[in-house]
Design an enzyme around this catalytic site. Structure first.
Site, short mmCIF file in Angstrom:
data_model
loop_
_atom_site.label_atom_id
_atom_site.label_comp_id
_atom_site.label_asym_id
_atom_site.label_seq_id
_atom_site.Cartn_x
_atom_site.Cartn_y
_atom_site.Cartn_z
N GLU A 15 0.89 -1.17 0.00
CA GLU A 15 0.00 0.00 0.00
C GLU A 15 0.91 1.21 0.00
O GLU A 15 1.61 1.48 0.98
CB GLU A 15 -0.90 -0.01 1.23
CG GLU A 15 -1.92 -1.12 1.21
CD GLU A 15 -2.93 -0.97 0.09
OE1 GLU A 15 -3.17 0.16 -0.37
OE2 GLU A 15 -3.46 -2.01 -0.37
N CYS B 118 -1.70 8.98 3.46
CA CYS B 118 -1.68 8.44 2.10
C CYS B 118 -2.90 8.90 1.32
O CYS B 118 -2.90 8.87 0.10
CB CYS B 118 -1.62 6.93 2.16
SG CYS B 118 -2.85 6.26 3.28
P1 NAP Z 1 9.04 3.82 3.97
O1 NAP Z 1 10.18 4.74 4.13
O2 NAP Z 1 8.89 3.17 2.64
O3 NAP Z 1 9.19 2.72 5.12
C1 NAP Z 1 8.26 1.66 5.32
C2 NAP Z 1 9.02 0.43 5.84
O4 NAP Z 1 9.76 -0.17 4.77
C3 NAP Z 1 10.05 0.71 6.92
O5 NAP Z 1 10.09 -0.39 7.79
C4 NAP Z 1 11.34 0.80 6.15
O6 NAP Z 1 12.48 0.51 6.91
C5 NAP Z 1 11.13 -0.26 5.10
N1 NAP Z 1 11.89 -0.01 3.87
C6 NAP Z 1 11.76 1.09 3.07
N2 NAP Z 1 12.58 0.97 2.01
C7 NAP Z 1 13.23 -0.22 2.15
C8 NAP Z 1 14.23 -0.89 1.37
N3 NAP Z 1 14.70 -0.37 0.23
N4 NAP Z 1 14.67 -2.08 1.81
C9 NAP Z 1 14.22 -2.61 2.96
N5 NAP Z 1 13.30 -2.01 3.75
C10 NAP Z 1 12.81 -0.83 3.35
O7 NAP Z 1 7.66 4.57 4.23
P2 NAP Z 1 7.26 5.55 5.45
O8 NAP Z 1 8.01 6.82 5.34
O9 NAP Z 1 7.34 4.80 6.70
O10 NAP Z 1 5.72 5.85 5.22
C11 NAP Z 1 5.25 6.97 4.49
C12 NAP Z 1 4.68 6.52 3.15
O11 NAP Z 1 3.68 5.53 3.38
C13 NAP Z 1 3.98 7.62 2.36
O12 NAP Z 1 4.38 7.53 1.02
C14 NAP Z 1 2.51 7.29 2.51
O13 NAP Z 1 1.70 7.75 1.47
C15 NAP Z 1 2.55 5.80 2.59
N6 NAP Z 1 1.39 5.26 3.27
C16 NAP Z 1 0.51 4.50 2.56
C17 NAP Z 1 -0.63 4.00 3.17
C18 NAP Z 1 -1.59 3.17 2.40
O14 NAP Z 1 -2.42 2.51 3.02
N7 NAP Z 1 -1.56 3.15 1.10
C19 NAP Z 1 -0.86 4.26 4.53
C20 NAP Z 1 0.07 5.02 5.23
C21 NAP Z 1 1.19 5.50 4.58
P3 NAP Z 1 13.22 1.57 7.87
O15 NAP Z 1 12.50 1.48 9.18
O16 NAP Z 1 14.61 1.07 7.92
O17 NAP Z 1 13.09 2.91 7.23
#
Ligand code: NAP
Length: 500
Positions: A260, A297
């Site tokens: 998501e 989001c």
């Molecule tokens: P994120 O930076 O992508 O992190 C999410 C998780 O994935 C974290 O545990 C992160 O680890 C891990 N991760 C990210 N990139 C990775 C990689 N290359 N390799 C391994 N692990 C990786 O996202 P966020 O900043 O937490 O959340 C914000 C985003 O979420 C926004 O874009 C928002 O729109 C979206 N969102 C979507 C929804 C939906 O339901 N569609 C709901 C809420 C939020 P680390 O802890 O090490 O960073």
């Protein structure tokens, strides 16, 4: 009370290296860095647990879900205290999100007790059928096995350790291994303590749940590549989600990755609605854009309106609303940096004018409003990318024909919104079939922030809103992600799962 350890199948374990949390306020704490070896231990225990949990009764799983909810409630004050420190979100928001989190755990308990989700089918044997007899065929949905869960920074409870993915997977009968989010490790740990207590109280196999804290990216990559993991639930950024999705697809045995991701959630303001109440819609939009510092989001980042005095009135009201909003604290330094980069990217876009916005330093988020013509927006794909924060773009189209062009050009979205009055019906009828192909949820005359947890909710959409447009991550339908249909042909009754 923080332990500062990983929870691996009922045991609290440390590791050699530690990382320090970076709270918005309050003390920092040390947490152990996750390792691939810990991931292996957690996943192997999950596979062992599946042997019993995958065949547990719905009543047993409902009891576990309700007990987890109770244990989270019992730790409510501690969760709010550390959650507000780690995320900078206000107390009321943390309390509300906790209500949503325990609410969805209890909703899933009720849902599986009803049993409809099993989608049971039975084609009775027809031994005398000619030319060939028909065997006895029964079908139900069965759990997949161990599931990996990645939560997002912006919902430290409802989309994290015991969030919707975990609740849906446990309800289905799948053990869960959570990769902790480095933006809220303490909040995650206390929620894991609640799950641990519930598992011990209900006597479920301890491998049913593990939390491996992050701190290094190899935890996440090992988790999605582990051969015993059967599916991944991910909420987060497009970049992170895409990287992990690609790893899942590259496995010897590819597995489903339910990512998501982000969205710009366009709003289309039809001419009569703009004329009758454009200013009111502009004020409402400003409120929706700045809710939670725009870190949703479902933030409606783009408003499409026909150029002219009605668009001026709409834009002026949005500008006034945004000017009246104080700066807010963003979730992490990295997210604040990314927001500033996003502001700069939009400001440099083709034909973009800055309507309002000052500057924001450190973790501060100041709102920004930009305007662009329909022609320029259509020519610059970068203006479609999510800016995670309180930034809005008014796309001023020539006419409703160009509004349709914008609707055709938008990428997959979580939501699309129409603002319309009765006399806009013909335009709305032309737009709706286009928007229906773009988004998981369509709204009229409201704002998309705020996602109801219920049976009808669809929180997903075509890529890049999600990596699987057939699924939702919110609501009872989200259990489907962790189930697969199995047909039992002539299997003796005594061998069938109890639900059959
Ligand atoms: P994120 O930076 O992508 O992190 C999410 C998780 O994935 C974290 O545990 C992160 O680890 C891990 N991760 C990210 N990139 C990775 C990689 N290359 N390799 C391994 N692990 C990786 O996202 P966020 O900043 O937490 O959340 C914000 C985003 O979420 C926004 O874009 C928002 O729109 C979206 N969102 C979507 C929804 C939906 O339901 N569609 C709901 C809420 C939020 P680390 O802890 O090490 O960073």
């Amino acid at each position: 009370m923080l332990i500062g350890k990983h929870l691996i199948a009922g045991e609290w374990l440390g590791s050699d290296a530690t990382f320090s949390s970076e709270p918005a306020h309050g003390p920092s704490h040390d947490f152990p860095v996750g390792t691939p070896a810990l991931v292996d231990a957690a996943v192997e225990a999950a596979e062992e647990a599946f042997a019993s949990f995958g065949w547990s009764t719905r009543a047993e799983r409902a009891a576990l879900l309700r007990k987890i909810a109770d244990e989270i409630d019992a730790r409510g004050d501690a969760i709010t205290e550390i959650g507000t420190q780690e995320t900078g979100l206000p107390e009321a928001r943390l309390q509300g999100e906790r209500g949503r989190t325990v609410g969805q755990l209890r909703l899933f308990a009720d849902h599986i007790e009803k049993g409809d989700y099993l989608d049971m089918r039975h084609d009775q044997a027809m031994p005398d059928r000619a030319p060939l007899p028909r065997p006895d065929l029964r079908m139900i949905q069965r759990p997949l096995g161990p599931v990996a869960v990645f939560g997002a920074s912006n919902f430290p409870l409802a989309f994290s350790v015991a969030g919707g993915d975990t609740a849906a997977a446990l309800a289905a009968g799948c053990p869960v291994v959570v990769k902790g989010h480095s933006a809220h490790p303490g909040t995650g740990e206390i929620v894991a303590q609640a799950i641990d207590a519930a598992i011990k109280a209900t006597g479920v196999h301890p491998g049913v749940f593990s939390l491996v804290q992050g701190g290094k990216r190899d935890v996440g990559t090992r988790l999605v590549q582990h051969p015993l993991i059967r599916a991944v639930g991910f909420t987060g950024s497009l970049g992170g989600g895409r990287a992990l999705f690609d790893l899942c697809a590259q496995r010897d045995e590819p597995i489903p990755f339910f990512g998501e991701l982000g969205s710009v959630n366009p709003m289309f303001i039809l001419p009569q609605a703009a004329a009758a109440r454009g200013a009111g819609i502009g004020t409402g939009w400003a409120g929706s854009l700045t809710m939670g510092a725009g870190q949703f989001c479902t933030n409606p980042g783009i408003a499409v309106v026909v150029d002219g005095p009605e668009a001026d009135a709409f834009q002026a009201a949005a500008e006034a609303g945004l000017n009246a909003t104080a700066n807010q604290t963003m979730l992490t330094d990295g997210i604040a940096d990314a927001y500033r980069d996003g502001v700069a990217r939009v400001a440099a876009g083709t034909g973009v004018t800055q309507v309002m916005g000052t500057s924001c330093a450190a973790r501060d988020a100041a709102p920004y409003l930009f305007a662009v013509s329909g022609d320029d927006w259509l020519s610059d794909h970068k203006l479609q990318e999510e800016v995670f924060g309180p930034l809005g773009i008014v796309v001023r189209v020539r006419d409703t024909a160009q509004m349709l062009q914008v609707a055709r050009a938008v990428e997959g979205q979580l939501t699309c919104t129409l603002h319309l009055d009765d006399s806009d019906t013909a335009d709305a009828k032309a737009l709706l079939p286009l928007l229906e192909r773009k988004a998981g949820r369509l709204l009229a005359n409201s704002f998309p922030t705020g996602v109801e947890v219920c049976d009808s909710m669809v929180h997903g959409g075509p890529y890049p809103a999600s990596t699987n447009f057939g699924a939702t991550s919110v609501g009872t339908l989200s259990i489907r992600r962790f189930l697969r249909p199995v047909c039992y042909q002539d299997i003796p009754t005594g061998l069938l799962p109890e639900d059959v």
